[in-house]
Design a protein around this motif. Structure first.
Motif, PDB file in Angstrom:
ATOM      1  N   GLN A  47      -6.944  13.887   8.746  1.00 43.75           N
ATOM      2  CA  GLN A  47      -7.525  14.570   9.902  1.00 43.75           C
ATOM      3  C   GLN A  47      -7.045  16.026   9.912  1.00 43.75           C
ATOM      4  O   GLN A  47      -5.854  16.292   9.758  1.00 43.75           O
ATOM      5  N   VAL A  93     -16.060  13.436  11.348  1.00 43.57           N
ATOM      6  CA  VAL A  93     -16.933  12.295  11.598  1.00 43.57           C
ATOM      7  C   VAL A  93     -16.938  11.995  13.100  1.00 43.57           C
ATOM      8  O   VAL A  93     -15.869  11.903  13.724  1.00 43.57           O
ATOM      9  N   PRO A  94     -18.104  11.886  13.674  1.00 46.90           N
ATOM     10  CA  PRO A  94     -18.152  11.599  15.123  1.00 46.90           C
ATOM     11  C   PRO A  94     -17.384  10.332  15.485  1.00 46.90           C
ATOM     12  O   PRO A  94     -17.357   9.366  14.726  1.00 46.90           O
ATOM     13  N   GLY A  95     -16.758  10.355  16.643  1.00 41.57           N
ATOM     14  CA  GLY A  95     -15.976   9.212  17.124  1.00 41.57           C
ATOM     15  C   GLY A  95     -14.499   9.411  16.973  1.00 41.57           C
ATOM     16  O   GLY A  95     -13.696   8.604  17.459  1.00 41.57           O
ATOM     17  N   GLY A  96     -14.073  10.457  16.338  1.00 41.88           N
ATOM     18  CA  GLY A  96     -12.643  10.729  16.159  1.00 41.88           C
ATOM     19  C   GLY A  96     -12.447  12.020  15.390  1.00 41.88           C
ATOM     20  O   GLY A  96     -13.293  12.928  15.403  1.00 41.88           O
ATOM     21  N   ASP A  97     -11.342  12.113  14.666  1.00 37.28           N
ATOM     22  CA  ASP A  97     -11.016  13.340  13.927  1.00 37.28           C
ATOM     23  C   ASP A  97     -10.991  13.150  12.408  1.00 37.28           C
ATOM     24  O   ASP A  97     -10.508  14.012  11.689  1.00 37.28           O
ATOM     25  N   SER A  98     -11.494  12.038  11.943  1.00 37.17           N
ATOM     26  CA  SER A  98     -11.468  11.776  10.502  1.00 37.17           C
ATOM     27  C   SER A  98     -12.395  12.718   9.756  1.00 37.17           C
ATOM     28  O   SER A  98     -13.469  13.090  10.258  1.00 37.17           O
ATOM     29  N   ALA A 124     -12.609   4.475   8.812  1.00 35.72           N
ATOM     30  CA  ALA A 124     -12.638   5.932   8.661  1.00 35.72           C
ATOM     31  C   ALA A 124     -11.340   6.410   8.006  1.00 35.72           C
ATOM     32  O   ALA A 124     -10.334   5.690   7.938  1.00 35.72           O
ATOM     33  N   ARG A 179      -8.437   8.229  14.263  1.00 30.45           N
ATOM     34  CA  ARG A 179      -9.517   8.055  13.292  1.00 30.45           C
ATOM     35  C   ARG A 179     -10.867   7.866  13.988  1.00 30.45           C
ATOM     36  O   ARG A 179     -10.941   7.511  15.166  1.00 30.45           O
ATOM     37  N   SER A 180     -11.930   8.032  13.218  1.00 31.18           N
ATOM     38  CA  SER A 180     -13.283   7.933  13.766  1.00 31.18           C
ATOM     39  C   SER A 180     -13.842   6.523  13.732  1.00 31.18           C
ATOM     40  O   SER A 180     -14.951   6.289  14.208  1.00 31.18           O
ATOM     41  N   GLY A 181     -13.129   5.590  13.153  1.00 31.13           N
ATOM     42  CA  GLY A 181     -13.627   4.223  13.084  1.00 31.13           C
ATOM     43  C   GLY A 181     -12.665   3.349  12.306  1.00 31.13           C
ATOM     44  O   GLY A 181     -11.631   3.795  11.786  1.00 31.13           O
ATOM     45  N   GLU A 182     -13.024   2.053  12.256  1.00 34.35           N
ATOM     46  CA  GLU A 182     -12.135   1.081  11.615  1.00 34.35           C
ATOM     47  C   GLU A 182     -11.897   1.398  10.141  1.00 34.35           C
ATOM     48  O   GLU A 182     -10.799   1.180   9.639  1.00 34.35           O
TER      49      GLU A 182
END
Length: 338
Positions: free
Chosen positions: A321, A197-202, A317, A312-315
């Motif tokens: 990973q 998921v964009p924004g992190g590695d989730s 997410a 993580r990719s978000g709050e």
């Protein structure tokens, strides 16, 4: 005087007739060659011969009935049949069976072929009989003393083909359809776990891992516990007052997953998890901890996945990973045997 003369006149013809009768009987006896006594003796002898013939026929019929009874008893009592010696007559019967001959009960019993009734009980008139199998030796014949449980009735055996409660064809089709749907969802989920998921590695999708069936049950339970709170928000101290919470920090998240596998009885901090289990990495699960942070790697069947609040990719997410991070400054721990 006249009366005497008349009597003499009638007496002479009577005497002549008597003499003539005697001569005639003598001539008859001369012609036949025997007397009335001889004729009576001949008739008595003939009667005795006829009686003897009747007795012989009766005894012959009795031997047929005895042979039929013995044949029926051979089926009912296999011990006796198995111990009966087979002589020349048995060999002849075997030869007859090999050439495809079929005999009736009377003929088989008179030949002494060692037959058994085709159906249990006494042989009926004209009932088919079974001869000794010429290839019996190839059938691993058991001794007469063998012990085995009785077979059930054919109707009972037929009912056992379909066990009670077995699903119908429509139910099987419905289950197959459901199984295919589950497999399709699992493939989609597997593809989603490979998508970041964009924004992190989730991982993408619903953020949960599919639980493999070929791994230890303890690890399956750990994965299930981690899936349950994978997208919960991070709140410092969350999950420490109780496993049941609406948010979890790093050590609260790992503690929850380990407790689901029966590897922890109460929430622990990252510092106390530095002494959890045994030192070093494990085969199925490894916890990396220091005084301020903790995360873990889980082997999901040949591929390791990291469960971490960091990265993580978000709050909301997933904590799962696929990427490996630096483990410098962390203590590796595992559960003995895992």
């Amino acid at each position: 005087m006249r009366e005497a003369t008349g009597a003499r006149r009638y007496a002479r013809p009577l005497a002549f007739a008597a003499v003539a009768t005697q001569r005639t009987e003598g001539a008859g006896r001369a012609r036949l060659g025997f007397s009335r006594y001889s004729l009576a003796g001949a008739l008595l002898g003939t009667a005795l011969v006829a009686l003897g013939v009747v007795l012989v026929l009766a005894l012959h019929g009795s031997s047929h009935a005895t042979a039929g009874t013995h044949a029926a008893a051979a089926l009912a009592h296999p011990t006796g049949a198995a111990n009966e010696p087979r002589g020349a007559s048995a060999q002849n019967a075997g030869h007859g069976a090999a050439s495809g001959s079929h005999t009736h009960a009377g003929a088989a019993s008179s030949s002494g072929a060692g037959v058994v009734a085709a159906a249990g009980g006494a042989l009926a008139a004209g009932a088919a009989v079974e001869t000794r199998d010429p290839e019996e030796a190839k059938s691993f014949p058991a001794p007469a003393s063998v012990h085995h449980s009785l077979a059930s009735k054919p109707s009972t055996a037929a009912e056992e083909v379909v066990a009670p409660g077995a699903p119908s064809n429509s139910e099987v089709r419905a289950e197959l359809k459901q199984m295919h749907a589950v497999e399709s969802a699992a493939r989609k989920q597997e593809a989603a776990t490979s998508t970041i998921v964009p924004g992190g590695d989730s991982i993408g999708g619903n953020g949960q891992l599919s639980i493999p069936q070929g791994i230890p049950e303890v690890i399956q339970r750990v994965i299930a516990g981690a899936n349950a709170i994978t997208d919960f928000p991070y709140v410092f101290g969350g999950g420490h007052a109780s496993f049941v919470s609406n948010s979890y920090d790093c050590s609260g998240s790992v503690s929850y997953a380990l407790a689901a596998g029966g590897l922890l009885s109460a929430p622990e901090t990252s510092g106390t998890l530095e002494s959890w289990g045994a030192p070093g990495p494990g085969k199925w699960i490894t916890v990396y901890a220091n005084a301020g942070h903790v995360y873990m790697y889980v082997n999901i069947g040949g591929r390791w996945m990291r469960y971490d609040t960091v990265g993580r990719s978000g709050e909301f997410a997933s904590r799962w990973q696929p990427d490996i991070r630096s483990n410098a400054g962390f203590v590796a721990r595992h559960w003995p045997g895992l």
